[in-house]
Each structure stands twice: as C-alpha cells, then as structure tokens.
Design an enzyme around this catalytic site. Structure first.
Site, PDB file in Angstrom:
ATOM      1  N   ASP A  64       0.860  -1.190   0.000  1.00  0.00           N
ATOM      2  CA  ASP A  64       0.000   0.000   0.000  1.00  0.00           C
ATOM      3  C   ASP A  64       0.891   1.233   0.000  1.00  0.00           C
ATOM      4  O   ASP A  64       1.484   1.574   1.031  1.00  0.00           O
ATOM      5  CB  ASP A  64      -0.874   0.031   1.261  1.00  0.00           C
ATOM      6  N   ARG A  72       3.706   2.737   3.154  1.00  0.00           N
ATOM      7  CA  ARG A  72       4.534   1.846   3.990  1.00  0.00           C
ATOM      8  C   ARG A  72       6.013   2.198   3.885  1.00  0.00           C
ATOM      9  O   ARG A  72       6.788   1.905   4.777  1.00  0.00           O
ATOM     10  CB  ARG A  72       4.314   0.394   3.595  1.00  0.00           C
ATOM     11  N   ARG A 140      -7.528  10.540   1.546  1.00  0.00           N
ATOM     12  CA  ARG A 140      -7.068   9.506   0.608  1.00  0.00           C
ATOM     13  C   ARG A 140      -7.864   9.574  -0.699  1.00  0.00           C
ATOM     14  O   ARG A 140      -7.447   8.995  -1.699  1.00  0.00           O
ATOM     15  CB  ARG A 140      -7.215   8.123   1.229  1.00  0.00           C
ATOM     16  N   LYS A 170      -9.339   0.611  -5.466  1.00  0.00           N
ATOM     17  CA  LYS A 170     -10.026   0.242  -4.226  1.00  0.00           C
ATOM     18  C   LYS A 170     -10.876   1.422  -3.765  1.00  0.00           C
ATOM     19  O   LYS A 170     -10.608   2.559  -4.153  1.00  0.00           O
ATOM     20  CB  LYS A 170      -9.020  -0.166  -3.150  1.00  0.00           C
ATOM     21  N   HIS A 171     -11.960   1.160  -2.947  1.00  0.00           N
ATOM     22  CA  HIS A 171     -12.447  -0.128  -2.484  1.00  0.00           C
ATOM     23  C   HIS A 171     -13.806  -0.328  -3.124  1.00  0.00           C
ATOM     24  O   HIS A 171     -14.748   0.369  -2.753  1.00  0.00           O
ATOM     25  CB  HIS A 171     -12.588  -0.136  -0.980  1.00  0.00           C
ATOM     26  N   HIS A 183     -11.724  -1.673   9.408  1.00  0.00           N
ATOM     27  CA  HIS A 183     -10.682  -2.388  10.147  1.00  0.00           C
ATOM     28  C   HIS A 183     -11.175  -2.762  11.544  1.00  0.00           C
ATOM     29  O   HIS A 183     -10.739  -3.766  12.111  1.00  0.00           O
ATOM     30  CB  HIS A 183      -9.424  -1.518  10.294  1.00  0.00           C
ATOM     31  N   ASP A 253     -10.520  -7.295   0.430  1.00  0.00           N
ATOM     32  CA  ASP A 253      -9.695  -6.578   1.394  1.00  0.00           C
ATOM     33  C   ASP A 253      -9.260  -7.611   2.436  1.00  0.00           C
ATOM     34  O   ASP A 253      -9.652  -8.786   2.385  1.00  0.00           O
ATOM     35  CB  ASP A 253     -10.499  -5.432   2.017  1.00  0.00           C
TER      36      ASP A 253
END
Length: 342
Positions: A64, A72, A140, A170-171, A183, A253
């Site tokens: 990601d 990351r 985002r 995504k998503h 999450h 996901d």
C-alpha cells in the site's frame, strides 16, 4: 502449476523457516508487504527476492503506497508522497495540470517500488470523498465528484504502469460514504441505490485500464442489507461486474479485519461464493494464514485468466529521471497556485 488463490503477508523483515515452508507448500499467487516488513532498500530487495524464491516463480509483490497517511515506505529512504486530496485541489483550478501531476506522482511511486522488486501497488484509492463520513478515507480520496476521481485514477494507473508497476483500484464499490472504519467494525451505508449509482459507483465506472480491484467490507443496505460487498453476490454480480463493469481480477480486502464475522476459513469461503477471486490476509499470523489456506482454492478458470492478463502487463520500467520528476511535480503545483504538501 497449481497456484493458490491467495495473497499473504509476513511477520517481519526476513522470512522465517516456518514462513518459507508455508509459502512453499501453500504456493500463494502473491504477497503483500507492510511497514513492519520494511527497513532499508537493500533489506526490502532481499526480502522480495526471498519471497519469490520460496514459491519458485516471479510472484507479484504488493504494497500500500498511496501517499499521505497510507504509505509503507517512508523517509529517510523514500519520498513522502502527498495525499490524493491535494491533487483534487489542483484539479479544481487546473484539471489538465492535475492529471499530469497525478501521473507524474505515480511514476515516482512506481520507480521507487520497482527498484525494490515490488511490482503491484494498492492504489489508487478511487473512493468518493463524502463530507461527514468517517475519515478512514478522508484525504485519501481525490475528490467529492465521480468524474474527477475517474480521470485521476486513470492517470494514476498509467503513471504506475509506466514504471512496470500494476495498480489495484479500491475499495469497490465505494468506501467513502462509510461512517465507520472497517478495520475495526462493520460499516453500514443506508444511502439510496440511485445516489450510490450516480455518485459512489460512478467514480469506479469511469476508470480506464484497471486490471485488478479490491472489495470493500461495507454493507450497502439498498443493494444487500445482510452481507458486506466482499461477501455479497448481489454486489459483486450486480454492481461491481454489472453496473460498474469491472472485468479484471477481483480480490478481497484483508480477511482479518473486524468488519467480517466467522472464522477465517468461513470468511474466505463466503467471499469466494460471492464472486471474489483472490483471498487476502495481511497480518502475518501463521495460524490465521493456515486457516485461510484451507479456504483458498487453486486459482483457475476465468480468475486465472484475469490474473495472467494482469501479470502480462508487467514490463521493464521506462527511462525516468526521478530527481527531475520531483522538481516537475512541484512546478505543476506552483503553476496551479496550489501548495504541494506531503
């Protein structure tokens, strides 16, 4: 070759003997890296090589790397890329400059990734920015309107592919309106079907060049009040494959997210029954990966064809001067009168 319809993460910066054995035996289609797997460029290159060695082929390695909050790879070894919303602000003033900037930014991202042996990016995030929704998407998202999102997402995919990196949109079919973070809990969107179709779903429908996509662990009550998109045949067939018209490889996901219920095996089986083609598990916990492996079938049929089409699009990166690219990106924002902030 019997490749498993799965993507797995791993625990640390190097492969353990148990991970090597599991990956050799389960033979997942690909792998995903997180910040816990990353230290230096040399270490990441060794790791991507070790992952491919474990399965004996050029398996895709995902990460990601959107920019902003979701990246990351971070300084000091890698550039702090800006969030998507910045490009939306430029689009509102100078659309053509914004599209050029998005493409350039994703060339820069792709150049960093391909140098590490990472050849797939979970980007762009093509969700709608919806005021008042949970900020798990927030900045985002490129924009509040579907057409600019589709245009900028297409430019993002093009920029990544210029450097030999595949993008994953995504998503699907849209996480931006959710009032909760999947999450941690199950988001339920109660917006009417017409609004979803003309706004949220439309952003994805307009994207060109998408070979892979990730589902949302979100319930859209107007479509299917009982199941998340990941586990809903009505959403996958009727919306993702139907209304949106996405015909590429469709993956879940992360199955370990709290929006889903049941065992990892059950979660995977339900996703596959709904029409997802690839199961993803991210946290690197061996016991959970083994459970997912019991649900993951051999990648075959149309799913295997879509996976092969995606991998065939990989190529050597085109010549690209990253240092000059950073300067040109700033110049585009200067021309548009929008501050470029990471």
């Amino acid at each position: 070759m019997s490749v498993s319809a799965a993507l797995y993460g791993l625990d640390g910066e190097t492969l353990t003997p148990d991970e090597k054995a599991f990956f050799r035996d389960s033979d997942p289609w690909g792998f995903i890296l997180f910040a816990r797997n990353v230290d230096t460029p040399k270490q990441v290159r060794r790791l991507t090589g070790a992952l491919r060695e474990a399965v004996g082929r050029e398996a895709p390695v995902f990460i990601d790397q959107e920019g902003g909050r979701v990246q990351r790879l971070r300084p000091p070894h890698w550039r702090a890329a800006p969030p998507a919303r910045i490009f939306g602000a430029l689009y509102d003033r100078e659309p053509e400059l914004a599209l050029e900037a998005v493409r350039l930014n994703h060339q820069l991202l792709g150049a960093e990734l391909i140098a590490l042996g990472i050849d797939v990016d979970f980007a762009p995030c093509a969700d709608l920015s919806v005021p008042g929704a949970h900020d798990v998407i927030g900045d985002r998202a490129f924009h509040t309107d579907p057409e600019p999102i589709a245009q900028m997402s297409t430019a993002a995919l093009d920029g990544l592919l210029d450097q030999g990196v595949l993008g994953v949109i995504k998503h699907l079919p849209g996480h931006g309106r959710a009032a909760a973070d999947s999450h941690l809990e199950l988001p339920v969107v109660t917006t009417d079907a017409e609004t979803l179709s003309t706004r949220d779903f439309a952003a994805f429908k307009g994207i060109e060049g998408a070979l892979m996509a990730m589902t949302a662990h979100v319930v859209y009550a107007a479509i299917d009040s009982e199941h998340t998109a990941t586990q809903s045949r009505d959403v996958v067939d009727g919306v993702i494959r139907g209304a949106i018209g996405f015909n590429g490889l469709l993956m879940t996901d992360d199955l370990s997210m709290q929006a889903l219920e049941g065992s990892l095996k059950q979660r995977g089986e339900r996703a596959l029954a709904a029409g997802c083609e690839l199961l993803m598990h991210c946290n690197g916990k061996m016991a959970e990966m083994v459970e997912v492996a019991h649900a993951a079938p051999t990648l075959g049929g149309q799913a295997a064809e879509r996976a092969a089409t995606a991998l065939e699009a990989r190529h050597k990166p085109n010549v690209f001067d990253a240092e000059d690219g950073v300067k040109r990106l700033k110049s585009l924002f200067d021309q548009g009168g929008v501050p470029l902030t990471p």
